[in-house]
Design an enzyme around this catalytic site. Structure first.
Site, PDB file in Angstrom:
ATOM      1  N   CYS A 128     -18.983  31.651   8.303  1.00  0.00           N
ATOM      2  CA  CYS A 128     -20.428  31.404   8.258  1.00  0.00           C
ATOM      3  C   CYS A 128     -21.119  32.526   7.485  1.00  0.00           C
ATOM      4  O   CYS A 128     -21.327  33.614   8.016  1.00  0.00           O
ATOM      5  CB  CYS A 128     -20.996  31.329   9.673  1.00  0.00           C
ATOM      6  SG  CYS A 128     -20.131  30.158  10.756  1.00  0.00           S
ATOM      7  N   ARG A 268     -12.309  32.815  -6.666  1.00  0.00           N
ATOM      8  CA  ARG A 268     -12.773  31.616  -7.369  1.00  0.00           C
ATOM      9  C   ARG A 268     -11.680  30.770  -8.005  1.00  0.00           C
ATOM     10  O   ARG A 268     -11.832  29.551  -8.108  1.00  0.00           O
ATOM     11  CB  ARG A 268     -13.834  32.027  -8.398  1.00  0.00           C
ATOM     12  CG  ARG A 268     -15.154  32.320  -7.700  1.00  0.00           C
ATOM     13  CD  ARG A 268     -16.181  32.982  -8.572  1.00  0.00           C
ATOM     14  NE  ARG A 268     -17.438  33.118  -7.803  1.00  0.00           N
ATOM     15  CZ  ARG A 268     -18.395  33.974  -8.076  1.00  0.00           C
ATOM     16  NH1 ARG A 268     -18.265  34.787  -9.101  1.00  0.00           N
ATOM     17  NH2 ARG A 268     -19.490  34.027  -7.346  1.00  0.00           N
ATOM     18  N   ARG A 293      -4.586  -3.047 -17.376  1.00  0.00           N
ATOM     19  CA  ARG A 293      -5.779  -3.885 -17.514  1.00  0.00           C
ATOM     20  C   ARG A 293      -5.829  -4.471 -18.929  1.00  0.00           C
ATOM     21  O   ARG A 293      -5.808  -3.714 -19.918  1.00  0.00           O
ATOM     22  CB  ARG A 293      -7.031  -3.055 -17.247  1.00  0.00           C
ATOM     23  CG  ARG A 293      -8.352  -3.768 -17.526  1.00  0.00           C
ATOM     24  CD  ARG A 293      -8.611  -4.886 -16.552  1.00  0.00           C
ATOM     25  NE  ARG A 293      -9.991  -5.359 -16.666  1.00  0.00           N
ATOM     26  CZ  ARG A 293     -10.460  -6.425 -16.027  1.00  0.00           C
ATOM     27  NH1 ARG A 293      -9.646  -7.131 -15.241  1.00  0.00           N
ATOM     28  NH2 ARG A 293     -11.718  -6.778 -16.166  1.00  0.00           N
ATOM     29  N   GLY A 366     -16.575  -1.888 -14.043  1.00  0.00           N
ATOM     30  CA  GLY A 366     -17.162  -2.296 -12.764  1.00  0.00           C
ATOM     31  C   GLY A 366     -16.262  -1.986 -11.586  1.00  0.00           C
ATOM     32  O   GLY A 366     -16.741  -1.626 -10.503  1.00  0.00           O
ATOM     33  N   GLU A 389     -19.087  28.041  -3.561  1.00  0.00           N
ATOM     34  CA  GLU A 389     -18.403  29.247  -4.053  1.00  0.00           C
ATOM     35  C   GLU A 389     -19.052  29.736  -5.353  1.00  0.00           C
ATOM     36  O   GLU A 389     -18.400  30.269  -6.238  1.00  0.00           O
ATOM     37  CB  GLU A 389     -16.914  28.969  -4.274  1.00  0.00           C
ATOM     38  CG  GLU A 389     -16.018  30.196  -4.413  1.00  0.00           C
ATOM     39  CD  GLU A 389     -15.840  30.977  -3.118  1.00  0.00           C
ATOM     40  OE1 GLU A 389     -15.458  32.151  -3.181  1.00  0.00           O
ATOM     41  OE2 GLU A 389     -16.093  30.394  -2.048  1.00  0.00           O
ATOM     42  N   GLY A 390     -20.353  29.547  -5.435  1.00  0.00           N
ATOM     43  CA  GLY A 390     -21.100  29.960  -6.626  1.00  0.00           C
ATOM     44  C   GLY A 390     -21.301  28.792  -7.567  1.00  0.00           C
ATOM     45  O   GLY A 390     -20.335  28.205  -8.052  1.00  0.00           O
ATOM     46  N   THR A 391     -22.549  28.415  -7.807  1.00  0.00           N
ATOM     47  CA  THR A 391     -22.841  27.283  -8.685  1.00  0.00           C
ATOM     48  C   THR A 391     -22.363  27.566 -10.110  1.00  0.00           C
ATOM     49  O   THR A 391     -22.091  28.722 -10.484  1.00  0.00           O
ATOM     50  CB  THR A 391     -24.347  26.997  -8.720  1.00  0.00           C
ATOM     51  OG1 THR A 391     -25.011  28.133  -9.312  1.00  0.00           O
ATOM     52  CG2 THR A 391     -24.898  26.743  -7.322  1.00  0.00           C
TER      53      THR A 391
END
Length: 409
Positions: A128, A268, A293, A366, A389-391
């Protein structure tokens, strides 16, 4: 110091294949269900404990891999299975690392076993740190810890947010301010067991992605813990604070801030590896789909518009992995991140995961937008990597400051 290599040895390959098998056979089949339920996948965590993946021993073995590739390899395979479930499995490790890094031998021996439990009674832990007004700006942290010398207790007050396993954890590791004048150097970490009076779960967040991972606020109202719950002990804390005050007086505040930044840099690459796992999973789904496909009488991969996208996706994934591996090797080898290589790996891998999962949806058309295929879930999950963890913006700031030597804002 191990030489840098891009070739896993036989032991590493065996571990990788073992983790991959667990991810394929146990995690993936459960991914859609627990994403919909938005609950902690206790049965999957228990299965991970039974085979030895959910344990301190497992993470310690990977952490002490002399090449530095153990942790990123394990993270990539687990998150290839599913990001939400994988985060539920590895989330306890954040708190365990906090105790290992700062605790005494007695604290390590007492609390870490209580974080994991065993295969018959699994437990979790929470780290925390973030707060509503203090995410990337750790200097703005408001949770306070005040020492009651008469009772040898610490009194904690404040609110933590974005805590993985917050409120449900058997052990909470809480970062709090003990000296507000020292910024991040005035912080300390405390053990708060589940059931401690004054500790409660606040808001549980209903998230865009990683829904199988429990994320919530943790509220501390006059929470009292014994002095023995201060990680490292009072004597060590007093010595550290005294050194920080002297250095601050001598004008070394910037150096201290850079030292703290170096600690974040080392963690990181593991997040980058998580992002690589998610990106790889989406790419593989898209590749298989494009081969089978058919449109206008031929597989859609026969069209350059699709084939070139897949080529770019794979190139970006491999480049991200190499950045993660380089940073991980540098960290274990004791090499300084003189160019913010840790942030580079996290930034590029995170952005790659967002882009690749989006491209996978586009290739599936789709179908990719429906929950019948996993790429829409992978795309939702991938969004978190550019935030926690840091933008990405913080990573770019760290890199720019490191390269220029200037206090860019």
């Amino acid at each position: 110091m191990a030489e840098f290599t891009m070739e896993l040895n036989d032991e590493q390959k065996e571990v990788r294949d073992w983790i991959h098998g667990f991810a394929a056979d146990v995690i993936r089949p459960a991914a859609a269900e627990w994403d919909e339920r938005e609950e902690t996948p206790w049965p999957v965590i228990q299965e991970a404990a039974k085979v030895g993946i959910y344990s301190l021993d497992f993470y310690a073995q990977q952490y002490f891999d002399p090449t530095g590739l153990g942790i990123p390899m394990a993270m990539e395979e687990l998150f290839w299975g599913d990001a939400g479930i994988a985060l539920s499995i590895v989330g306890t490790g954040l708190a365990a690392v906090g105790v290992l890094a700062n605790g005494t031998e007695e604290q390590i021996g007492t609390w870490i076993p209580q974080m994991y439990g065993d295969a018959n009674d699994v437990k979790v832990a929470a780290f925390c740190s973030s707060e509503p007004d203090a995410g990337s700006d750790v200097a703005s942290m408001r949770t306070r810890a005040v020492y009651d010398e008469a009772k040898d207790e610490w009194v904690l007050n404040g609110t933590k947010t974005w805590a993985t396993n917050g409120g449900i954890a058997n052990v909470h590791v809480v970062v709090a301010v003990v000296d507000s004048e020292l910024g991040s150097k005035g912080h300390a970490s405390f053990i708060v067991p589940l059931g401690t009076p004054g500790l409660s779960q606040g808001q549980k967040f209903k998230k865009h992605g990683i829904r199988a991972s429990h994320t919530a606020e943790v509220v501390l109202e006059n929470v009292r813990v014994p002095g023995s719950c201060l990680l490292g002990g009072k004597e060590k804390l007093d010595e550290r604070l005294a050194r920080a005050r002297e250095r601050a007086k001598a004008g070394n505040g910037e150096r201290l801030k850079n030292a703290a930044m170096a600690t974040f840099e080392a963690s990181r690459p593991a997040v980058g590896a998580m992002a690589v796992g998610t990106a790889r999973a989406a790419y593989e789904v898209a590749l298989d789909y494009a081969k089978t496909r058919e449109q206008f009488g031929r597989p859609i991969i026969d069209n350059q518009g699709v084939a070139f996208q897949l080529a770019d996706m794979r190139t970006s994934i491999d480049a991200a992995r190499l950045l993660v591996w380089r940073a991980s090797w540098m960290a274990v080898s004791g090499k300084q991140f003189t160019s913010a290589e840790g942030s580079m790996s996290k930034l590029f891998a995170s952005e790659t995961a967002k882009k690749v999962t989006g491209q996978a949806i586009q290739i599936l058309g789709g179908n990719g937008y429906t929950r019948e295929y996993p790429v829409e879930r992978m795309h939702r999950d991938a969004a978190i990597y550019t935030i926690f963890e840091g933008t990405s913006e913080i990573q770019r700031l760290v890199i720019a400051r490191t390269l220029s030597g200037m206090p860019i804002r």
